[in-house]
Write a protein that holds these residues in place. Structure first.
Motif, PDB file in Angstrom:
ATOM      1  N   ALA A  20     -19.215  13.850  -2.148  1.00 14.78           N
ATOM      2  CA  ALA A  20     -18.550  12.688  -2.426  1.00 14.78           C
ATOM      3  C   ALA A  20     -18.331  12.674  -3.952  1.00 14.78           C
ATOM      4  O   ALA A  20     -19.182  12.846  -4.716  1.00 14.78           O
ATOM      5  CB  ALA A  20     -19.465  11.435  -2.410  1.00 14.78           C
ATOM      6  N   LYS A  23     -19.339   8.075  -4.661  1.00 13.83           N
ATOM      7  CA  LYS A  23     -20.138   7.720  -3.653  1.00 13.83           C
ATOM      8  C   LYS A  23     -20.203   6.563  -2.707  1.00 13.83           C
ATOM      9  O   LYS A  23     -19.908   5.435  -3.210  1.00 13.83           O
ATOM     10  CB  LYS A  23     -21.562   7.597  -4.249  1.00 13.83           C
ATOM     11  N   TYR A  24     -20.698   6.582  -1.617  1.00 15.39           N
ATOM     12  CA  TYR A  24     -20.873   5.775  -0.689  1.00 15.39           C
ATOM     13  C   TYR A  24     -22.324   5.306  -0.879  1.00 15.39           C
ATOM     14  O   TYR A  24     -23.226   6.418  -0.818  1.00 15.39           O
ATOM     15  CB  TYR A  24     -20.671   5.909   0.938  1.00 15.39           C
ATOM     16  N   TRP A  25     -22.837   4.062  -1.174  1.00 19.10           N
ATOM     17  CA  TRP A  25     -24.207   3.934  -1.332  1.00 19.10           C
ATOM     18  C   TRP A  25     -24.507   2.393  -1.236  1.00 19.10           C
ATOM     19  O   TRP A  25     -24.267   1.397  -1.927  1.00 19.10           O
ATOM     20  CB  TRP A  25     -24.554   4.203  -2.653  1.00 19.10           C
ATOM     21  N   SER A 113     -26.352  16.617   6.884  1.00 16.66           N
ATOM     22  CA  SER A 113     -26.223  15.547   7.969  1.00 16.66           C
ATOM     23  C   SER A 113     -24.833  15.341   8.018  1.00 16.66           C
ATOM     24  O   SER A 113     -24.302  14.761   9.237  1.00 16.66           O
ATOM     25  CB  SER A 113     -26.898  14.488   7.250  1.00 16.66           C
ATOM     26  N   SER A 145     -24.148   9.401  10.599  1.00 14.78           N
ATOM     27  CA  SER A 145     -24.514   9.376   9.195  1.00 14.78           C
ATOM     28  C   SER A 145     -23.238   8.984   8.586  1.00 14.78           C
ATOM     29  O   SER A 145     -22.126   9.813   8.633  1.00 14.78           O
ATOM     30  CB  SER A 145     -25.001  10.958   8.850  1.00 14.78           C
ATOM     31  N   GLY A 146     -23.352   8.084   7.775  1.00 15.59           N
ATOM     32  CA  GLY A 146     -22.091   7.513   7.135  1.00 15.59           C
ATOM     33  C   GLY A 146     -21.113   8.520   6.429  1.00 15.59           C
ATOM     34  O   GLY A 146     -19.896   8.642   6.912  1.00 15.59           O
ATOM     35  N   SER A 147     -21.672   9.684   5.731  1.00 14.27           N
ATOM     36  CA  SER A 147     -21.016  10.733   5.362  1.00 14.27           C
ATOM     37  C   SER A 147     -20.227  11.601   6.203  1.00 14.27           C
ATOM     38  O   SER A 147     -19.361  12.253   5.765  1.00 14.27           O
ATOM     39  CB  SER A 147     -21.581  11.444   4.047  1.00 14.27           C
ATOM     40  N   ARG A 150     -16.519  11.603   7.059  1.00 14.58           N
ATOM     41  CA  ARG A 150     -15.396  12.125   6.129  1.00 14.58           C
ATOM     42  C   ARG A 150     -15.260  13.337   6.514  1.00 14.58           C
ATOM     43  O   ARG A 150     -14.199  14.142   6.318  1.00 14.58           O
ATOM     44  CB  ARG A 150     -15.683  12.016   4.700  1.00 14.58           C
ATOM     45  N   LYS A 197     -35.638  17.389   0.768  1.00 16.96           N
ATOM     46  CA  LYS A 197     -35.320  15.971   0.890  1.00 16.96           C
ATOM     47  C   LYS A 197     -36.130  15.264   1.940  1.00 16.96           C
ATOM     48  O   LYS A 197     -36.407  15.637   2.798  1.00 16.96           O
ATOM     49  CB  LYS A 197     -33.864  15.856   1.477  1.00 16.96           C
ATOM     50  N   ARG A 200     -33.948   9.616   4.304  1.00 21.30           N
ATOM     51  CA  ARG A 200     -32.655   9.609   4.444  1.00 21.30           C
ATOM     52  C   ARG A 200     -31.958   8.766   3.668  1.00 21.30           C
ATOM     53  O   ARG A 200     -32.533   7.632   3.088  1.00 21.30           O
ATOM     54  CB  ARG A 200     -32.585   9.133   5.896  1.00 21.30           C
ATOM     55  N   SER A 201     -30.823   9.110   3.110  1.00 22.09           N
ATOM     56  CA  SER A 201     -30.103   8.456   2.317  1.00 22.09           C
ATOM     57  C   SER A 201     -29.797   6.947   2.683  1.00 22.09           C
ATOM     58  O   SER A 201     -29.962   5.859   2.049  1.00 22.09           O
ATOM     59  CB  SER A 201     -28.826   8.798   1.981  1.00 22.09           C
ATOM     60  N   ALA A 202     -29.635   6.683   3.949  1.00 23.38           N
ATOM     61  CA  ALA A 202     -29.416   5.494   4.686  1.00 23.38           C
ATOM     62  C   ALA A 202     -30.578   4.709   4.303  1.00 23.38           C
ATOM     63  O   ALA A 202     -30.207   3.333   4.264  1.00 23.38           O
ATOM     64  CB  ALA A 202     -29.234   5.555   6.085  1.00 23.38           C
ATOM     65  N   PHE A 252     -23.648   6.234 -10.416  1.00 21.55           N
ATOM     66  CA  PHE A 252     -24.369   6.154  -9.113  1.00 21.55           C
ATOM     67  C   PHE A 252     -26.028   6.465  -9.541  1.00 21.55           C
ATOM     68  O   PHE A 252     -26.931   5.950  -9.118  1.00 21.55           O
ATOM     69  CB  PHE A 252     -23.870   7.513  -8.156  1.00 21.55           C
ATOM     70  N   ASP A 294     -25.323  14.469  -5.235  1.00 23.00           N
ATOM     71  CA  ASP A 294     -25.608  13.402  -4.193  1.00 23.00           C
ATOM     72  C   ASP A 294     -27.274  13.161  -4.230  1.00 23.00           C
ATOM     73  O   ASP A 294     -27.649  13.264  -5.383  1.00 23.00           O
ATOM     74  CB  ASP A 294     -25.166  14.121  -2.799  1.00 23.00           C
TER      75      ASP A 294
HETATM   76  C1  DP6 Z   1     -25.218   9.991  -2.160  1.00 29.44           C
HETATM   77  O1  DP6 Z   1     -24.513   9.192   4.868  1.00 29.44           O
HETATM   78  O2  DP6 Z   1     -25.315  11.273   4.366  1.00 29.44           O
HETATM   79  O3  DP6 Z   1     -24.188  11.449  -0.302  1.00 29.44           O
HETATM   80  O4  DP6 Z   1     -27.411  10.643   6.731  1.00 29.44           O
HETATM   81  O5  DP6 Z   1     -29.146   8.994   5.887  1.00 29.44           O
HETATM   82  O6  DP6 Z   1     -28.941  11.064   4.578  1.00 29.44           O
HETATM   83  P1  DP6 Z   1     -28.074  10.139   5.405  1.00 29.44           P
HETATM   84  O7  DP6 Z   1     -26.921   9.448   4.529  1.00 29.44           O
HETATM   85  P2  DP6 Z   1     -25.580   9.995   4.184  1.00 29.44           P
HETATM   86  O8  DP6 Z   1     -25.462   9.223   2.594  1.00 29.44           O
HETATM   87  C2  DP6 Z   1     -24.516   9.750   1.637  1.00 29.44           C
HETATM   88  C3  DP6 Z   1     -25.081   9.344   0.422  1.00 29.44           C
HETATM   89  C4  DP6 Z   1     -24.423  10.183  -0.524  1.00 29.44           C
HETATM   90  C5  DP6 Z   1     -23.086   9.870  -1.260  1.00 29.44           C
HETATM   91  C6  DP6 Z   1     -22.023  10.146  -0.010  1.00 29.44           C
HETATM   92  O9  DP6 Z   1     -21.948  10.959   0.535  1.00 29.44           O
HETATM   93  O10 DP6 Z   1     -20.890   9.100  -0.346  1.00 29.44           O
END
Ligand code: DP6
Length: 341
Positions: A20, A23-25, A113, A145-147, A150, A197, A200-202, A252, A294
């Motif tokens: 990213a 960032k998505y956060w 992920s 996973s949000g990322s 993309r 790690k 999870r970022s989520a 971030f 990240d």
């Molecule tokens: C900081 O969508 O990868 O990388 O699968 O729960 O770990 P998990 O979440 P994920 O979170 C991405 C967070 C980031 C910023 C980004 O990739 O935009």
């Protein structure tokens, strides 16, 4: 409608990780994985996840093999939840065997992920008989996973946050092709002191939304920064791009570090890498490199083909730097031909 097929159905798909740049956060809907802000990334070359899914009437439960080993309960549950979405959409009730191989270390901060759920979305939907467009695949991958939304696309990719409560307008789209800026490089700096790690970022990002005093300000400034980075990429304005990349990463990190409890992803070595990038730019009297990271300790140092030797030599001298890998913008996710194991 529940349809039972008497023979196994299988498919394979491969996808690359993405890093990213914006960032998505933070999420406005955790179940549907709907983000608070749009994000922008680069899908990378050389690294990939290859995943095969086989829905099989003889299986008593879902099975997951990660790099030829049975998966731990945590990752398995994530995959089972995701397969449930696919089964519901396809109207099938068969269990599946999932085999996934990364050609890079899993959970090493190289976004496994993202590539993992993008490849799983492609393989599971095809094996279930769904014929999804890339946009539909992006929406589906987002749920894992949000990322991952993309990693369906190659090159430079924007995931638009969307406004709808059902998430139909929250998907990624390619904004610039992989060959748009041919001499751009991402030098991935792998640090030896990186911890595994753990969260999870989520989950971590929702702590930031609740507790960081700077989060509201971040949400106000991100759209402007995203537009500026998109424009710097489009016009190949290198100084501007590298400056903005650092600015976004620092922002971030600020919301992470001010989260309660604090999210401190960097190690002593990672911090030395960031400092070395700033030193290089000072010495060159203009930006020749920019950093981002990240939710992990490894650092992505962006630079250009002609500067790679000097940048790499400087970074490799830092105590605790285990390895560097030079990546370029990479390809979109795609099906794996039958027989190509
Ligand atoms: C900081 O969508 O990868 O990388 O699968 O729960 O770990 P998990 O979440 P994920 O979170 C991405 C967070 C980031 C910023 C980004 O990739 O935009």
């Amino acid at each position: 409608m529940t349809q039972r097929s008497s023979r196994p159905r299988s498919a394979g798909y491969e996808a690359a990780p993405n890093i990213a740049l914006v960032k998505y956060w933070g999420m406005r809907d955790e179940r549907l994985v709907l983000p608070n802000n749009s994000s922008l990334s680069m899908t990378v070359s050389r690294l990939r996840t290859r995943t095969w899914v086989r829905f099989d009437p003889s299986l008593p439960s879902d099975r997951l093999w990660l790099n030829d080993r049975p998966a731990e309960p945590g990752p398995l549950q994530g995959v089972v939840d995701f397969l449930n979405l696919v089964r519901e959409e396809a109207g099938i009730s068969l269990f599946a065997e999932v085999r996934s191989l990364n050609n890079f270390p899993t959970a090493s901060g190289l976004a496994s992920s993202a590539s993992g759920f993008a490849a799983l979305a492609g393989a599971a939907s095809a094996a279930a008989g769904l014929h999804l467009s890339p946009r539909e695949l992006s929406r589906l991958a987002r749920r894992g996973s949000g990322s991952a939304s993309r990693s369906i696309f190659g090159g430079f990719v924007e995931w638009q946050a969307g406004h709808r409560t059902d998430g139909q307008d929250s998907y990624a789209r390619p904004v610039l092709s992989p060959d748009h800026w041919p001499d751009l490089r991402d030098v991935v700096v792998l640090v030896a002191d990186a911890p595994e790690k753990s969260v999870r970022s989520a989950r971590a990002m929702q702590d930031t939304v609740r507790t960081s005093p700077y989060y509201a300000e971040r949400l106000r400034t991100v759209p402007g920064r995203l537009a500026a980075i998109r424009s710097a990429l489009r016009t190949r304005s290198s100084d501007r791009f590298l400056d903005l990349l650092i600015e976004e990463c620092d922002d971030f990190r600020r919301v992470c570090e001010t989260t309660v409890p604090s999210l401190d992803y960097l190690t002593t070595t990672s911090r030395a890498v960031l400092a070395a990038v700033l030193d290089l730019n000072r010495e060159a009297r203009h930006p020749i490199a920019g950093y981002t990271h990240d939710a992990g300790a490894h650092v992505h140092v962006f630079t250009f083909h002609r500067h790679v030797p000097i940048v790499r030599a400087r970074l490799q001298r830092i105590p605790g730097v285990a390895d560097t890998r030079v990546l370029s913008p990479g390809p979109a996710a795609r099906p794996i031909r039958r027989g190509a194991a």
